[in-house]
Write an enzyme that holds these catalytic residues in place. Sequence first.
Site, mmCIF file in Angstrom:
data_model
loop_
_atom_site.group_PDB
_atom_site.id
_atom_site.type_symbol
_atom_site.label_atom_id
_atom_site.label_comp_id
_atom_site.label_asym_id
_atom_site.label_seq_id
_atom_site.Cartn_x
_atom_site.Cartn_y
_atom_site.Cartn_z
ATOM 1 N N SER A 256 42.935 38.590 42.014
ATOM 2 C CA SER A 256 41.661 39.286 42.205
ATOM 3 C C SER A 256 40.634 38.702 41.248
ATOM 4 C CB SER A 256 41.839 40.775 41.926
ATOM 5 O OG SER A 256 41.964 40.960 40.531
ATOM 6 N N LYS A 257 39.430 39.231 41.337
ATOM 7 C CA LYS A 257 38.313 38.724 40.517
ATOM 8 C C LYS A 257 38.657 38.672 39.032
ATOM 9 C CE LYS A 257 34.504 40.245 43.435
ATOM 10 N NZ LYS A 257 35.006 41.413 44.199
ATOM 11 N N ARG A 258 39.497 39.585 38.599
ATOM 12 C CA ARG A 258 39.868 39.601 37.182
ATOM 13 C C ARG A 258 40.488 38.276 36.741
ATOM 14 N NH1 ARG A 258 44.104 42.331 35.884
ATOM 15 N NH2 ARG A 258 44.718 42.682 38.046
#
Length: 486
Positions: A256-258
């Site tokens: 994910s974006k993390r």
Amino acid sequence: MGDTVRVRYAPSPTGYQHIGGVRTALYNYFFAKSNGGKFILRVEDTDRERFAPDYQQDIFDSLAFLGVVPDEGPGFGGECGPYIQSERVSIYREYAENLVKAGKAYYCFCTSERLEQLKKQQEQSKSSSQGYDRKCSALSPDEAAARIAAGESHVIRLRIPTEGSTSFDDEILGRITRKNKDITPDPIILKSDGFPTYHLANVIDDHLMGITHIMRAQEWLPSVPLHIMLYDAFGWQPPKFCHLPMVMGKDGQKLSKRHGSTSLRQFISEGYLKESIINYVTLVGWAYDGEREVFSKQELEKVFDMSKIHPSPAVFDYKKLDWFNGMYIREKSDAELVDLLRPHFNEQGLVVGDDGIARIIPLVKERLKKLSDAPAMVRFLFENVTYHDKKDFAAKGDGLDVAIHYLKQALPLFENAKTDDDIDAIEERLQEISKADGVKANSVFMPLRTAITASPVSPPLFASIRLLGVDKAVSRIKAAITFLES
Ligand code: GLU
């Protein structure tokens, strides 16, 4: 292999293409090619609330970037494909109505208020029965027809068994069995707006398009029992199921974006080449022989083999992608790199013309990981520099006095230099000075590097100075001495 392989990539335009989706597209495409089969693109756009034209365009742009072209389809811009589900709604409706006629599905007129109420009751009574109570399944065909004729809003629901279990063999995961009671009864297959649910359209299209292998993300695994019930209701043989391992970040969580960039367009805008994306992304969950890792698209079209897909989750390693990208960047000719770098220079507001880009390529080619890194690496050559931190001028363990001392040693050498040869001679001279003084080379070169580039990390220093010109070098050394003595 007997029947011709026919596979599809079936994205929904509800977001920008995720790198996991890119992998699904590539696996399908390579599997088709390596088996002499056909690759089909099908846009599953029946969720009108989450649809956006931008997302749909992104599907086409992504596949065009990767050079993944459908082998058939209704024709589009002179090429094959894609199939668009929203253009096929009448087909799904007809098939759903046929299921009603065959008694496998039924019209349901329950209002959303009734269904809300039902849900509340089930929650309050903690009843084990969940989902629709099948009220409308008892309606006679005549009664249903009359209510439809009267314009009453309705959906179509599939009758499903609640006892027993459903099993299937996944080509990658092996035998899978699920209890039928875990599927909420009786699922809607055609919505009140006349649009099919994902399940209905997906099953009908996979059948009509003659798909032999459904290769898709593991997140769709829970849908398979219901799909098998739909195939059964239609009297069709399901294709083979091949659920691909999840793509995870290093921490074991879904990518994910993390973790960093996740959409293909982000990777492209950072300057990852299509060669690196295709090569590395294919390795996330697939291996050739445990040794060889570098493959061109053409090679993967030949050697891709489904039996070598790992069933367990695969980790997306950004560093490894960087490694591939650096390698493929170095394989490009300088002329190709000018074209590839130009948009990044423009984007970052360093507009130096193709000549300017061509001149810096030898400085950055060996050290680039991403194309977008290049402008920052060479900005000092085209724009005035400002110094921020005196500490940047001193090699590790040195005081500022050492930095000032060696800048003052270097200054007259540059003031007297006329030609490129003279500049090269300065490098040798400074080496000799560091030896004679018994100090490390960095004590002499670090202050000079920071004076010239305004950064302790830079492309090769003397090649940079040659591009910059000796006059500018002299004025920067003077400015650095002033800065350090201030
Ligand atoms: N449309 C689904 C998606 O957006 C894919 C379903 C499938 O491949 O069967 O991921």
